[in-house]
Design a protein around this motif. Structure first.
Motif, PDB file in Angstrom:
ATOM      1  N   ARG A 100     -11.501  -1.900  -8.376  1.00  0.00           N
ATOM      2  CA  ARG A 100     -11.405  -2.313  -6.982  1.00  0.00           C
ATOM      3  C   ARG A 100     -12.564  -3.266  -6.680  1.00  0.00           C
ATOM      4  NH1 ARG A 100     -13.491   2.817  -3.232  1.00  0.00           N
ATOM      5  NH2 ARG A 100     -15.708   2.623  -3.765  1.00  0.00           N
TER       6      ARG A 100
ATOM      7  N   VAL B 224      -6.614 -12.160  -1.937  1.00  0.00           N
ATOM      8  CA  VAL B 224      -6.753 -11.367  -3.159  1.00  0.00           C
ATOM      9  C   VAL B 224      -5.401 -10.739  -3.495  1.00  0.00           C
ATOM     10  CG1 VAL B 224      -7.872  -9.392  -4.239  1.00  0.00           C
ATOM     11  CG2 VAL B 224      -9.212 -10.919  -2.811  1.00  0.00           C
TER      12      VAL B 224
ATOM     13  N   LYS C 228      -3.462  -7.983  -6.488  1.00  0.00           N
ATOM     14  CA  LYS C 228      -3.668  -7.069  -7.613  1.00  0.00           C
ATOM     15  C   LYS C 228      -2.629  -7.260  -8.709  1.00  0.00           C
ATOM     16  CE  LYS C 228      -1.312  -3.012  -5.596  1.00  0.00           C
ATOM     17  NZ  LYS C 228      -1.493  -1.598  -5.220  1.00  0.00           N
TER      18      LYS C 228
ATOM     19  N   LEU D 162      -5.375  -3.007  -1.884  1.00  0.00           N
ATOM     20  CA  LEU D 162      -5.711  -3.513  -3.216  1.00  0.00           C
ATOM     21  C   LEU D 162      -6.207  -2.436  -4.163  1.00  0.00           C
ATOM     22  CD1 LEU D 162      -7.543  -6.725  -1.990  1.00  0.00           C
ATOM     23  CD2 LEU D 162      -5.273  -6.612  -3.010  1.00  0.00           C
TER      24      LEU D 162
ATOM     25  N   LEU E  67      -7.369  -7.872 -10.559  1.00  0.00           N
ATOM     26  CA  LEU E  67      -7.438  -8.517  -9.250  1.00  0.00           C
ATOM     27  C   LEU E  67      -7.653 -10.012  -9.458  1.00  0.00           C
ATOM     28  CD1 LEU E  67      -9.624  -5.982  -7.220  1.00  0.00           C
ATOM     29  CD2 LEU E  67      -7.199  -6.457  -6.861  1.00  0.00           C
TER      30      LEU E  67
ATOM     31  N   GLN F  32     -17.618  -5.217  -7.903  1.00  0.00           N
ATOM     32  CA  GLN F  32     -16.467  -4.555  -8.524  1.00  0.00           C
ATOM     33  C   GLN F  32     -16.819  -3.148  -8.971  1.00  0.00           C
ATOM     34  OE1 GLN F  32     -13.921  -6.838 -11.249  1.00  0.00           O
ATOM     35  NE2 GLN F  32     -14.247  -5.251 -12.803  1.00  0.00           N
TER      36      GLN F  32
END
Length: 466
Positions: free
Chosen positions: A383, A403, A405, A435, A441, A460
């Motif tokens: 994430r 963004v 995924k 997300l 990502l 991250q």
């Protein structure tokens, strides 16, 4: 149950380099590459910035531009719908004698030999003309069907079928004299087993390169007694006469199998363009004859048709930083460098000059899409909980950050933030609900107008493998 670790001390991943587009495997390319990039340039490398715009020169013609030339590197010339025009005082005007020229692609060469002054010579397979700065007239004794005119070793050259023809020494309008000495005019036949005819001739400093659709030949020497023609390869050729250009001593060649660099002493090689080979493989092959290459001295421009019947995509190679970008919204079919400026003609009859920050008043739309970022193992879930940008978005421009995924596609982009304002640092929390629990990502920057991105950071978290 495994819990997410604390986010307070997580070190961000910082990106300050943007290296253009790379269409190889998206999981394997470097972090600084884009899987998609439109209307961006490396002019401020390592930053990412919107490409320059263009301005329209005069009023557009009623038909496609069939060729652009520069008389004495100081006066721009164009051929459209069979008529020769010159650009002066901000407007195009027809040149006396310059009508009935046909609508095939034109080639040009400046040459003094035997004339009162430097003339701009034009050949297109149906007409062979000269321009002396005032009027256009026939080039005396020029061979019927002559095309691809060049100036090399103090002579004019052209091709007719398999024959490479040349004028008498320093006499631009003598293609017939034969006295048995090195001042003679003459021809050299270029034979190949497949029977193809010459489709391009390009002069260099010490040799002339002769192309067919699937072979390349090199002519060396200064006079008929020492002319030597060698075959470079029978596996690579050129699409048309507009698909070869020299930049800083290196020839760039567009063949239907790829974009090649040719140094003259080794075989052409396309390693430098493998990151954009996708575009060559997937272009509209039925319209490949409309492709062309040109340069402003630093950037190589390769115009190809991806969907349309004329070029709709411009592959742009920065020879200084070895970076590829992709331009859209231009449809050039010919070009010429005059002085330090590049001019482009297109299929709709426009002649443009790349410059400024808009496309003749229209805002430039740009897009940059990253590779899919993952964890140490591709099986781990990740994430992003926060991103930062250092970005310049001048008044009238805009930038939106998204963004996704998914490793590819456009079905699930989530808007993070829309940004306006001059040079600033922007903090962007990420929507974890939309997300979370993905293996990868991606980020997308999309907007309008001149924008520069200097740094992108992401924080991250990586879920443990369980």
């Amino acid at each position: 149950m495994e819990y997410w670790p604390s986010v307070k001390s997580k070190k961000p991943t910082i990106q300050r380099e943007f290296r253009g587009v790379n269409k190889l495997d998206s999981f394997s390319i470097g972090d600084s590459y884009a899987t998609e990039a439109t209307n961006l340039t490396s002019s401020k490398y390592p930053a990412l910035t919107t490409r320059s715009g263009f301005s329209l020169l005069g009023s557009g013609f009623v038909a496609a531009v069939n060729g652009l030339g520069a008389w004495k590197d100081s006066e721009l010339q164009a051929i459209s719908n069979g008529t020769w025009y010159k650009y002066s005082g901000g407007a195009w005007s027809g040149v006396t004698g310059g009508t009935g020229l046909g609508t095939t692609d034109a080639s040009f060469a400046n040459f003094k030999g035997g004339f009162a002054g430097i003339n701009l010579i034009m050949a297109n397979g149906t007409s062979f003309k000269k321009y002396d700065g005032a009027t256009v007239s026939n080039l005396a004794t020029a061979p019927a069907g002559g095309n691809y005119v060049e100036q090399f070793a103090d002579r004019l050259w052209c091709a007719v079928g398999n024959d490479l023809k040349y004028t008498a020494y320093r006499v631009g309008d003598d293609w017939t004299t034969i006295n048995g000495d090195d001042a003679d005019s003459g021809f050299i036949t270029v034979e190949t087993p497949n029977g193809e005819t010459i489709n391009s001739v390009k002069a260099g400093l010490s040799a002339m390169t002769v192309f067919k659709p699937s072979s390349i030949h090199k002519l060396m020497g200064y006079a008929p007694s020492d002319y030597t023609l060698i075959t470079v390869t029978r596996e690579i050729g050129v699409i048309n006469n507009k698909c070869a250009v020299t930049i800083q001593g290196v020839m760039y060649i567009l063949d239907d199998t790829g974009l090649y660099q040719y140094y003259g002493s080794t075989l052409p090689d396309k390693t430098f363009s493998e990151v954009v080979q996708y575009y060559i493989d997937n272009m509209n092959k039925a319209a490949a004859s409309t492709c062309f290459l040109t340069s402003d001295g630093r950037y190589l421009y390769a115009a190809i048709p991806m969907i349309a019947s004329t070029p709709d995509t411009l592959l742009v190679y920065d020879t200084q930083f070895k970076i590829w970008n992709v331009y859209k919204d231009w449809s050039p079919t010919c070009g010429v460098k005059m002085g330090n400026d590049l001019y482009l003609g297109d299929s709709t009859g426009k002649v443009i000059k790349p410059s400024g920050t808009t496309d003749n008043g229209a805002a430039i739309a740009f897009k940059w899409v990253s590779k899919p970022f993952g964890a140490g193992s591709m099986n781990q879930r990740i994430r992003w909980y926060r991103m930062h940008l250092v970005v310049d978005v001048p008044v009238g421009s805009s930038l939106t950050v998204y963004v996704s995924k998914s490793p590819s596609g456009d079905s699930d982009w989530t808007t993070v933030q829309t940004i306006t304002g001059t040079l600033q640092s922007v903090r962007m929390p990420v929507n974890l609900g939309a997300l979370a629990m993905g293996n990868w990502l991606r980020v997308k920057f999309e907007g309008l107008g001149p924008v520069s991105i200097y740094e992108w950071d992401r924080e991250q978290e990586e879920m443990p493998l369980i």
